[in-house]
Design a protein around this motif. Structure first.
Motif, PDB file in Angstrom:
ATOM      1  N   GLY A  42       0.482   3.979  -2.180  1.00  0.00           N
ATOM      2  CA  GLY A  42      -0.668   3.576  -1.367  1.00  0.00           C
ATOM      3  C   GLY A  42      -1.878   4.442  -1.661  1.00  0.00           C
ATOM      4  O   GLY A  42      -2.301   5.221  -0.809  1.00  0.00           O
ATOM      5  N   TYR A 131       9.231   6.730   5.632  1.00  0.00           N
ATOM      6  CA  TYR A 131       8.438   7.528   4.682  1.00  0.00           C
ATOM      7  C   TYR A 131       9.328   8.695   4.205  1.00  0.00           C
ATOM      8  O   TYR A 131       9.802   9.482   5.034  1.00  0.00           O
ATOM      9  CB  TYR A 131       7.200   8.031   5.423  1.00  0.00           C
ATOM     10  CG  TYR A 131       6.212   8.862   4.640  1.00  0.00           C
ATOM     11  CD1 TYR A 131       5.895   8.583   3.309  1.00  0.00           C
ATOM     12  CD2 TYR A 131       5.549   9.922   5.266  1.00  0.00           C
ATOM     13  CE1 TYR A 131       4.961   9.341   2.631  1.00  0.00           C
ATOM     14  CE2 TYR A 131       4.603  10.682   4.583  1.00  0.00           C
ATOM     15  CZ  TYR A 131       4.321  10.390   3.268  1.00  0.00           C
ATOM     16  OH  TYR A 131       3.400  11.151   2.596  1.00  0.00           O
ATOM     17  N   ASN A 186       4.713   2.681   7.711  1.00  0.00           N
ATOM     18  CA  ASN A 186       4.929   2.788   6.281  1.00  0.00           C
ATOM     19  C   ASN A 186       6.438   2.895   6.109  1.00  0.00           C
ATOM     20  O   ASN A 186       7.026   3.824   6.672  1.00  0.00           O
ATOM     21  CB  ASN A 186       4.258   4.058   5.726  1.00  0.00           C
ATOM     22  CG  ASN A 186       4.476   4.214   4.239  1.00  0.00           C
ATOM     23  OD1 ASN A 186       4.896   3.295   3.575  1.00  0.00           O
ATOM     24  ND2 ASN A 186       4.168   5.396   3.731  1.00  0.00           N
ATOM     25  N   LYS A 248      -6.335   7.269   3.813  1.00  0.00           N
ATOM     26  CA  LYS A 248      -6.445   5.821   3.669  1.00  0.00           C
ATOM     27  C   LYS A 248      -7.663   5.327   4.442  1.00  0.00           C
ATOM     28  O   LYS A 248      -8.315   4.372   4.043  1.00  0.00           O
ATOM     29  CB  LYS A 248      -5.176   5.116   4.169  1.00  0.00           C
ATOM     30  CG  LYS A 248      -3.875   5.791   3.778  1.00  0.00           C
ATOM     31  CD  LYS A 248      -3.588   5.740   2.284  1.00  0.00           C
ATOM     32  CE  LYS A 248      -2.698   6.879   1.853  1.00  0.00           C
ATOM     33  NZ  LYS A 248      -1.294   6.642   1.760  1.00  0.00           N
ATOM     34  N   ARG A 387       7.728  -3.230  -1.551  1.00  0.00           N
ATOM     35  CA  ARG A 387       6.485  -3.047  -0.791  1.00  0.00           C
ATOM     36  C   ARG A 387       5.283  -3.213  -1.721  1.00  0.00           C
ATOM     37  O   ARG A 387       5.273  -2.671  -2.830  1.00  0.00           O
ATOM     38  CB  ARG A 387       6.467  -1.642  -0.179  1.00  0.00           C
ATOM     39  CG  ARG A 387       5.364  -1.433   0.829  1.00  0.00           C
ATOM     40  CD  ARG A 387       5.154   0.042   1.128  1.00  0.00           C
ATOM     41  NE  ARG A 387       4.468   0.723   0.029  1.00  0.00           N
ATOM     42  CZ  ARG A 387       4.053   1.991   0.068  1.00  0.00           C
ATOM     43  NH1 ARG A 387       4.292   2.722   1.136  1.00  0.00           N
ATOM     44  NH2 ARG A 387       3.436   2.526  -0.973  1.00  0.00           N
TER      45      ARG A 387
END
Ligand code: MLT
Length: 404
Positions: A42, A131, A186, A248, A387
């Motif tokens: 990500g 995670y 996540n 993010k 993912r």
């Protein structure tokens, strides 16, 4: 020869995203012309908000003059950033003092380092998939036990999340001390409502447990009734720690800045029974092992709370969530079973024909030139899923979905 920390030897292979990077590098070396699109880790792709750039340029100029130069800063962060964050929380009805907020170089470090202040005897519960930092750092600390053939660790308590339970973890069946929760989640991109989260807060109260709440993706929430902070539940003030990130939200994956919130009311005890504030312990830990996030970076982070900064961050998030919508809708249209992508930047997809995550990862890499993250890398319950990250460019997102 000296002895190493044996717990490190228990860790399998390499860190998930390192393993993916190796596979992608090997494929690209053998196929240099392949138009590979990265939707794995990500990592953001848009530049930093202009407000942050300007603030950092100004901060660099300050460093150029004797009068405004700064050396070591406060390990726990500058007041200007801690106060800006507290003011932001206040706007959502959460009252925090600036000294309950600790600035760091990112929430990955904080989620990993926080274990330093807890007993190695603490029983840890976490969702599955999860995670990997939560698992691996507890393995390193000796809290995880042994790796079992089914991919679980013998001393960890798993709370599986899947379509069967609507991605809402069930409470641990046995008494645990530490509970890691990450919402928006996540890797699945799913969320909990306030009522669902309150069930965990009530459990923590009843059992004297502590919730480690990772809300790194809160800025991506689009729906109402999805809590941005665990402290929106007032009772969480004495049983939760919250981790947040600029990575993010504002494109700081390479610039590095995050923060951890530890209200003064969160307490635990030593083995002699003395009660201590975790805020004090974390301050002690940070002052000893960390020398603070660079002044320039903290100025850049604080700029996202200005009116221009807020607007620019909104544009970044809207762009990525536009990608998430494209991914979600394209995959659904192609007939896949898909979750997430509405309140978070990740889309979680069941592999076709129950293929293993790694087999499907390899297929997508080699046949479609698309890099994803294999679900099993997040835990045994992630097997049979992959993912997608929506943090790439719009062009690449559209091109990748066209390949389906
Ligand atoms: C991810 O892809 O899960 C994240 O980028 C990892 C991280 O934030 O460390």
């Amino acid at each position: 020869m000296i002895n190493v920390n044996d717990n490190f030897l228990k860790l399998p292979g390499s860190y998930l995203f390192t393993e993916i990077a190796h596979r992608v590098a090997a494929y690209k070396e053998a196929n240099p012309q392949a138009p590979v699109i990265k939707m794995g880790i990500g990592d953001v792709t848009l530049p930093l908000p202009a407000a942050s750039i300007m603030a950092m340029q100004k901060a660099i100029s300050e460093m150029a003059h004797k009068e405004s130069f700064r050396g070591y800063g406060p390990e726990q962060g500058y007041d200007f950033l801690r106060e800006a964050i507290a003011a932001e929380y206040k706007q959502t009805g959460v009252d925090l003092a600036a000294d309950e907020i600790f600035i760091s170089d990112g929430s990955k470090s904080d989620c990993g380092n926080i274990g330093d202040i807890f007993s190695t005897n603490c029983k840890v519960a976490l969702t599955d998939p999860v995670y990997p930092v939560y698992v691996d750092t507890n393995v390193m600390a000796g809290r995880a036990g042994e790796l079992l053939p089914n991919g679980q660790w013998s001393n960890l308590v798993y709370m599986p999340v899947s379509a069967k339970n609507g991605f809402v973890p069930e409470l641990p069946k046995e008494k645990v001390d530490l509970i890691y929760l990450c919402f928006p989640n996540n890797p699945t991109g799913t969320t909990l409502t306030k009522d669902q989260l309150k069930v965990f807060v009530d459990y923590a109260h009843k059992n004297g447990a502590l919730i480690l709440f990772d809300s790194a993706y809160e800025a991506f929430i689009t729906e109402k009734d999805v809590p941005h902070s665990i402290f929106e539940i007032p009772e969480a003030r004495d049983c939760a720690i919250e981790f947040r990130s600029f990575s993010k939200t504002a494109g700081f994956t390479g610039t590095r800045c995050g923060y951890t919130v530890i209200p003064h009311t969160v307490k635990a005890k030593g083995s002699d029974g003395q009660v201590v504030e975790l805020n004090k312990l974390w301050l002690r830990r940070q002052c000893t092992k960390f020398n603070g996030t660079p002044y320039i970076v903290q100025r850049g982070a604080a700029a996202i709370y200005t009116p221009e900064g807020k607007q620019q961050v909104r544009q970044l998030i809207d762009y990525y969530m536009g990608n998430a919508k494209i991914i979600r809708e394209s995959l659904l249209k192609a007939g896949f079973e898909v979750y997430g992508g509405v309140n978070g930047p990740y889309v979680w997809m069941a592999t076709p024909n129950a293929q293993s995550s790694w087999d499907f990862f390899d297929y997508l890499l080699k046949e479609k030139n698309i890099v994803t993250t294999p679900g099993v890398g997040f835990g045994p319950s992630g097997e049979g899923f992959i993912r997608f990250s929506s943090l790439g460019s719009r062009e690449n997102t559209i091109e990748a979905m066209g390949r389906f």
